[in-house]
Design a protein around this motif. Structure first.
Motif, PDB file in Angstrom:
ATOM      1  N   ASN A  13     -45.653   7.193  28.113  1.00 11.62           N
ATOM      2  CA  ASN A  13     -46.410   7.733  29.254  1.00 11.62           C
ATOM      3  C   ASN A  13     -45.637   7.590  30.578  1.00 11.62           C
ATOM      4  N   VAL A  15     -44.448   4.984  31.936  1.00 20.03           N
ATOM      5  CA  VAL A  15     -44.525   3.681  32.599  1.00 20.03           C
ATOM      6  C   VAL A  15     -43.214   2.940  32.334  1.00 20.03           C
ATOM      7  N   GLY A  38     -49.471  -7.336  33.513  1.00 17.00           N
ATOM      8  CA  GLY A  38     -48.853  -6.014  33.678  1.00 17.00           C
ATOM      9  C   GLY A  38     -47.413  -6.061  34.158  1.00 17.00           C
ATOM     10  N   ALA A  39     -46.872  -7.269  34.369  1.00 13.07           N
ATOM     11  CA  ALA A  39     -45.513  -7.415  34.914  1.00 13.07           C
ATOM     12  C   ALA A  39     -44.433  -6.948  33.943  1.00 13.07           C
ATOM     13  N   GLY A  40     -44.695  -7.118  32.636  1.00 14.25           N
ATOM     14  CA  GLY A  40     -43.689  -6.750  31.631  1.00 14.25           C
ATOM     15  C   GLY A  40     -43.337  -7.877  30.677  1.00 14.25           C
ATOM     16  N   LYS A  41     -44.102  -8.967  30.725  1.00 11.87           N
ATOM     17  CA  LYS A  41     -43.805 -10.137  29.876  1.00 11.87           C
ATOM     18  C   LYS A  41     -43.880  -9.797  28.394  1.00 11.87           C
ATOM     19  N   THR A  43     -43.746  -6.911  26.989  1.00  9.92           N
ATOM     20  CA  THR A  43     -42.695  -5.933  26.669  1.00  9.92           C
ATOM     21  C   THR A  43     -41.371  -6.663  26.434  1.00  9.92           C
TER      22      THR A  43
HETATM   23  P1  ADP Z   1     -47.629  -8.295  30.671  1.00  9.95           P
HETATM   24  O1  ADP Z   1     -47.376  -8.815  29.312  1.00  9.95           O
HETATM   25  O2  ADP Z   1     -46.817  -8.973  31.730  1.00  9.95           O
HETATM   26  O3  ADP Z   1     -49.089  -8.268  31.009  1.00  9.95           O
HETATM   27  P2  ADP Z   1     -46.856  -5.735  29.545  1.00  9.95           P
HETATM   28  O4  ADP Z   1     -45.471  -5.880  29.090  1.00  9.95           O
HETATM   29  O5  ADP Z   1     -47.968  -5.795  28.555  1.00  9.95           O
HETATM   30  O6  ADP Z   1     -47.120  -6.776  30.746  1.00  9.95           O
HETATM   31  O7  ADP Z   1     -47.005  -4.361  30.336  1.00  9.95           O
HETATM   32  C1  ADP Z   1     -46.058  -3.907  31.321  1.00  9.95           C
HETATM   33  C2  ADP Z   1     -46.457  -2.509  31.767  1.00  9.95           C
HETATM   34  O8  ADP Z   1     -46.284  -1.602  30.688  1.00  9.95           O
HETATM   35  C3  ADP Z   1     -47.917  -2.379  32.185  1.00  9.95           C
HETATM   36  O9  ADP Z   1     -47.978  -1.417  33.209  1.00  9.95           O
HETATM   37  C4  ADP Z   1     -48.594  -1.887  30.925  1.00  9.95           C
HETATM   38  O10 ADP Z   1     -49.778  -1.188  31.213  1.00  9.95           O
HETATM   39  C5  ADP Z   1     -47.525  -0.990  30.343  1.00  9.95           C
HETATM   40  N1  ADP Z   1     -47.601  -0.920  28.864  1.00  9.95           N
HETATM   41  C6  ADP Z   1     -47.565  -1.951  28.013  1.00  9.95           C
HETATM   42  N2  ADP Z   1     -47.616  -1.523  26.732  1.00  9.95           N
HETATM   43  C7  ADP Z   1     -47.671  -0.163  26.807  1.00  9.95           C
HETATM   44  C8  ADP Z   1     -47.734   0.865  25.836  1.00  9.95           C
HETATM   45  N3  ADP Z   1     -47.744   0.601  24.513  1.00  9.95           N
HETATM   46  N4  ADP Z   1     -47.787   2.148  26.267  1.00  9.95           N
HETATM   47  C9  ADP Z   1     -47.766   2.409  27.577  1.00  9.95           C
HETATM   48  N5  ADP Z   1     -47.696   1.502  28.556  1.00  9.95           N
HETATM   49  C10 ADP Z   1     -47.654   0.213  28.175  1.00  9.95           C
END
Ligand code: ADP
Ligand code: ADP
Length: 228
Positions: A13, A15, A38-41, A43
């Motif tokens: 999407n 992001v 939402g920071a990217g942890k 990920t």
């Molecule tokens: P954290 O673990 O720090 O809360 P994430 O790594 O889950 O952060 O998310 C980082 C960003 O990527 C956020 O904006 C989240 O909404 C987005 N995000 C996470 N997973 C997905 C996904 N599968 N598809 C689209 N966006 C995602």
């Protein structure tokens, strides 16, 4: 033994969850990954065990080049990495011992070795008396101990924990932390995503802070204030 060079991850999407992350983690380190929701942890963590593929950059774990690793080779990577989650992810229809054994059966360890190792790791996490219980019969802290036992059953070099204390009360969180530190002292690299600032500040370790997809801090013994 873990190296990220200019790693970015953009989801379908558009992001951009991680931007140009550079980091090296040595065998035996204990590393927190902190930052707001939402920071990217997650990920960052999912890239390490190849739950996700990076969009760009280089990720090396031991001898594995994660960008080149084929999907069918991922099980070899997973032998060097154990993972635990906030919600434990135990198999509800299996007993404690069976949950741990299952992690060894999938990599075709022989039954005698599995039996011995299940006993050994249950002792290590202090749950030898709960081997025949089902997860639903255990407290949250006990379930997390089982999850940790399962994660270390195959003697991984690296233990990854995504918010391992997120569902636990402060005392139980302390016990889980002590267990992770004990595993780390035996030589396993521990990488723990968390926003539990109390734990981070009372158990100082290397700290990586991610904000809006960017690695903004890498300190040997950093402290952290989460705004939440
Ligand atoms: P954290 O673990 O720090 O809360 P994430 O790594 O889950 O952060 O998310 C980082 C960003 O990527 C956020 O904006 C989240 O909404 C987005 N995000 C996470 N997973 C997905 C996904 N599968 N598809 C689209 N966006 C995602
Ligand atoms: P956590 O707080 O543990 O990071 P999240 O609630 O952020 O978990 O995400 C739960 C799941 O949903 C994860 O697998 C994540 O990758 C996915 N996800 C998170 N944000 C998005 C998003 N914006 N779009 C699609 N999937 C997402």
């Amino acid at each position: 033994m873990i190296r990220m060079v200019d790693v970015s991850k953009t989801y379908d999407n558009d992001v951009q969850a991680l931007k140009d992350v550079n980091v090296e983690i040595d065998q035996g380190d204990f590393v927190y990954v902190v930052g707001p929701s939402g920071a990217g942890k997650s990920t960052f963590i999912k890239l390490l065990y190849r739950e996700l593929r990076a969009t760009k950059g280089l990720i090396m774990i031991d001898e594995f080049d994660l960008m080149k690793l084929k999907d069918r080779e991922v099980p070899f990577l997973r032998r060097t990495i154990g993972v635990v989650f906030q919600d434990f992810k135990l198999l509800t229809r299996l007993t404690v011992a069976e949950n741990i054994a299952y992690a060894m059966e999938v990599i075709e360890k022989d039954p005698e070795e599995i039996k011995q190792r299940v006993t050994e790791v249950l002792n290590e996490v202090g749950l030898a008396d709960k081997a025949a219980r089902f997860p639903s019969e255990l407290s949250g802290g006990e379930q997390q101990r089982v999850a940790i036992a399962r994660a270390i059953a195959n003697s991984p070099h690296i233990l990854i924990a995504d918010e391992p204390t997120g569902n636990l009360d402060p005392n139980t969180a302390e016990e889980i932390m002590a267990l992770l530190e004990e595993i780390n002292h035996k030589g396993t690299t521990v990488i723990m995503a968390t926003h539990n600032d109390q734990i981070v500040n009372s158990h100082p370790h290397r700290l990586l802070e991610i904000n809006n997809g960017t690695l903004i801090r890498d300190e040997k013994e950093g402290t952290y204030e989460n705004e939440g």
